[in-house]
Scaffold this active site. Structure first.
Site: not given
Ligand code: UD1
Ligand code: UDP
Length: 372
Positions: A95, A117, A131, A211, A213, A244
């Protein structure tokens, strides 16, 4: 059949890793992997752990990106890729905006879509945001539906999806979890010494992730205030919250919790380290989708900081409880588990409604039947 798997975030990488490994080895398919780079660092840790090398990398991540940035950059990136490499089928997961934008790009290019999924729903477009909309759009465009549970199958049938295109698979996260949890016996050297010692002790650890939004702003303040109150009221409790990388999460968490000695705020853990942390924890407090699915397999009570969930199966099984995003309800739920051994015991009876670790194999079997 030429299959392109596309993912971009940490949870997608974890949940697609075993499927990608199977596809790479299967002679029926020419398989390639594309990462969008929606996340840059966190999935890279997963790729390394599962020994996967992407064939294509759209490298779209920008600090502080918004949903429009992610969507536009994926649409244009995949348009260019499809001009030189045209698969018969694109596989997407879950999602995220990577999942939705990839589906749209494939649809525009006339390429079939398989949704892993499929069929999860809360029925509320605002929660989780964006999502719920992402998975509805993906399921409207998809050609094949890999649905984890009966409930997910039923949701798709209610929406008019042809039953012959729906395959009940179990959740692929259990494939990854079982693969890693059988191997992991301790932390890697990436984890700092103080945490290594803490997890080797008999202290009760509350493992936290957060984490979402829709919780940015007031929701995160409530979460942080609850954690602060718990750390002060239960001084022998240790709280570990791998933070995160999203700046909207990091800022409130470090500002509100950075000064407490029994609150530990390490960077995100690699997947194997996080699995070990889950195994050694007392209780897990989370707003994550994937963690809600994994923790019941490990026999850990999970308190979910959300008002709704698209994963009610574990709530019904009794291992997951929704506690909302309110200071008082979060502290109350943790305190109840702290004080009432019977409640703790009933929630920690291992009960995993999400699969048997063979979800990826079922997807492969279906795809093989399509080719054959
Ligand atoms: C995204 C997904 C969410 C998922 C989550 C898992 C969308 C809209 N959101 O949210 O569904 O649950 O990932 O973690 O698709 N950043 C880094 N390095 C990384 C990752 C993120 O620096 O490896 C920082 C960056 O500043 C980036 C920000 O996090 O711009 C947000 O990342 P983004 O993918 O937009 O949103 P998430 O909150 O991570
Ligand atoms: N996870 C990880 N390291 C962390 C926190 C979570 O590897 O420090 C793993 C966790 O076991 C799960 C996945 O990341 O499999 C969940 O990711 P996240 O919470 O970012 O996204 P969501 O599942 O909410 O989309």
């Amino acid at each position: 059949m030429r299959i392109l798997t596309v993912f971009g975030t940490r949870p997608e990488a974890i949940k697609m890793a075993m499927l990608v490994r199977h596809l790479n080895r299967n002679p029926h398919f020419e398989h390639k992997l594309c990462v969008t780079g929606q996340h840059r660092h966190m999935p890279d840790q997963v790729l390394e752990l599962f020994e996967l090398t992407p064939d294509f990398d759209l490298n779209i991540m920008q600090a502080g990106q918004d949903l429009t940035d992610i969507t536009c950059r994926i649409l244009t990136g995949l348009r260019t890729l499809f001009q030189t490499y045209r698969p018969d089928l694109v596989l997407v997961h879950g999602d995220t905006t990577t999942c939705m934008a990839t589906s749209l790009a494939a649809f525009y290019a006339g390429i079939k879509i398989g949704h892993v999924e499929a069929g999860l729903r809360t029925g509320n477009l605002q929660s989780p945001f964006p999502e719920e909309a992402n998975r509805l759009i993906t399921d409207r465009l998809a050609n094949y539906y890999f649905a984890p549970t009966d409930r997910n199958v039923e949701a798709l049938l209610r929406e008019g999806v042809n039953p012959n295109l729906i395959i009940k698979t179990g959740n692929t996260v259990i494939d990854a979890l079982l693969h890693i949890s059988q191997q992991v016996v301790g932390f890697s050297e990436q984890v700092a010494d103080d945490l290594q010692q803490l997890f080797a002790s008999n202290r009760k650890i509350l493992l936290v992730t957060g984490h979402r939004r829709e919780n940015f702003g007031d929701g995160f303040i409530q979460i942080c205030e609850a954690l602060r109150e718990l750390a002060q009221q239960l001084p022998t409790l240790e709280i570990v919250y791998p933070v995160h990388l999203n700046p909207n999460v990091q800022k409130p968490v470090y500002e509100h919790l950075g000064d407490l000695t029994n609150v530990h705020l390490p960077p995100p853990m690699g997947y194997a380290d996080f699995v070990y942390a889950m195994k050694k924890s007392w209780v897990i407090l989370t707003d994550s989708g994937g963690v809600q699915e994994e923790a019941p397999s490990l026999g850990k009570p999970v308190l979910v900081m959300r008002d709704t969930t698209e994963r009610p199966e574990a709530v019904e099984a009794g291992t997951v409880r929704l506690v909302g995003v309110h200071r008082a309800t979060i502290t109350q739920a943790v305190t109840e588990l702290w004080n009432q051994e019977t409640t703790y015991r009933s929630m920690s009876e291992a009960n995993n409604p999400y699969g048997d670790g063979l979800a990826s194999q079922r997807i492969i079997d279906f795809l093989t039947s399509v080719v054959g």
